[in-house]
Design an enzyme around this catalytic site. Structure first.
Site, PDB file in Angstrom:
ATOM      1  N   GLU A 190      46.550  52.265  32.617  1.00  0.00           N
ATOM      2  CA  GLU A 190      47.029  50.893  32.498  1.00  0.00           C
ATOM      3  C   GLU A 190      48.252  50.801  31.588  1.00  0.00           C
ATOM      4  O   GLU A 190      48.127  50.920  30.364  1.00  0.00           O
ATOM      5  CB  GLU A 190      45.932  49.977  31.965  1.00  0.00           C
ATOM      6  N   GLU A 289      40.828  39.746  34.408  1.00  0.00           N
ATOM      7  CA  GLU A 289      40.911  40.048  32.980  1.00  0.00           C
ATOM      8  C   GLU A 289      41.775  38.995  32.282  1.00  0.00           C
ATOM      9  O   GLU A 289      42.908  39.259  31.872  1.00  0.00           O
ATOM     10  CB  GLU A 289      41.463  41.454  32.739  1.00  0.00           C
TER      11      GLU A 289
END
Length: 315
Positions: A190, A289
């Site tokens: 990420e 998220e």
């Protein structure tokens, strides 16, 4: 009180109407007359809420929250802190998700790389911490039927050339992939916008590293919120990195709240991904998220409404 009656009363109490795919009536009015109104196939994409997102509506019990998510039509879950949960609870969550027909999304690999143990340094002690995390992640993944674990390589090592740092990261990730691949688990790297000290910042940089690791166990976690902040040009970057993307995460910018609250045209982004994954016979999970833009039950229902709206693109 039965769960569906509880949800009906919750929705009636707020008076918030959701745009129905089959009619213009509210979800509350359709809860019994349309039992599959928000069934798992209602959403076109596999959106994954996290624990706590619907706590005001479903209560604090994690299993009840899972049931609420399923009742609302969500077919996946992500839980960054899953590795820190008791193994017995992990197993219980995994079994309930199987019963509900839900898919497990990402959990964060414990100490997979951060400012305290950056893989860019090349230090063996940090590599060992990462590899031990990979081994533990395999066990967690078995309990919850997970296929993805999030890895962040950590901070820059400023006293080393960038090419040397990149080589260190690639070497460590190759060793991690050798542990994860036999278990059918992929680390998803990420790139983040939280601080400029982070080594991994852009999707093209992550693409380059994934190509160098050259393993199905090393892919990109394309967090649309972070990439909007760091590079913009979202749809072209998704297209360029497509072959190495394993997972998506969602959050509008600014604010990191649900779609429709910021500048990102999520309806267009979702349609682009939907069409492309259909053509390539893929199915991605979209981790939610982000926070809720409004508090309480009203905010939770507004969040669901935002996903109904953003998912209403033509196919």
């Amino acid at each position: 009180m039965q769960r569906r009656n509880f949800v009906k009363s919750t929705l009636n109490a707020t008076g918030l109407a959701l745009t129905a795919a089959v009619s213009g009536e509210s979800l509350a009015a359709n809860w019994h007359s349309q039992p599959n109104f928000l069934a798992k196939n209602n959403f076109k994409l596999k959106y994954a809420p996290h624990f706590g997102m619907f706590e005001n509506s479903a209560g604090k019990d994690l299993i009840d929250q899972l049931k609420f998510m399923a009742d609302m039509g969500f077919t996946a879950l992500e839980d960054n802190g899953m590795m820190g949960r008791d193994p017995a609870l992990q197993t219980k969550i995994g079994e309930e998700m199987t019963r509900l027909g839900m898919t497990m999304g990402v959990f964060v690999l414990d100490k997979g790389g951060n400012s305290q143990n950056s893989l860019a340094t090349g230090k063996q002690e940090f590599v060992d911490i990462f590899l031990n995390g990979c081994k533990k992640a395999v066990e967690t993944a078995k309990r919850v039927n997970a296929k993805f674990t999030t890895v962040v390589p950590g901070d820059f090592e400023r006293n080393l050339p960038i090419g040397i740092q990149t080589g260190h990261v690639i070497d460590a990730l190759r060793r991690g992939a050798d542990i994860l691949a036999p278990a059918g688990v992929a680390m998803v790297l990420e790139p983040l916008s939280d601080t400029p000290n982070l080594f991994l910042r852009t999707s093209d940089q992550t693409y380059e590293i994934c190509r160098a690791v050259n393993s199905p166990a090393c892919k990109i976690l394309f967090d649309i919120y972070h990439m909007q902040k760091n590079e913009g040009h979202i749809i072209p970057h998704i297209n360029w990195c497509w072959s190495e993307i394993g997972y998506f995460q969602i959050g509008d910018n600014p604010g990191r709240k649900e779609p429709t609250t910021g500048e990102i045209n999520y309806k267009n982004v979702f349609k682009y991904i939907y069409d492309k994954q259909k053509a390539d016979k893929k199915e991605f999970i979209f981790g939610m998220e982000h926070g809720n833009s409004k508090p309480g039950k009203e905010g939770e229902l507004a969040l669901i409404k935002a996903y109904v709206e953003s998912d209403s693109f033509a196919v």
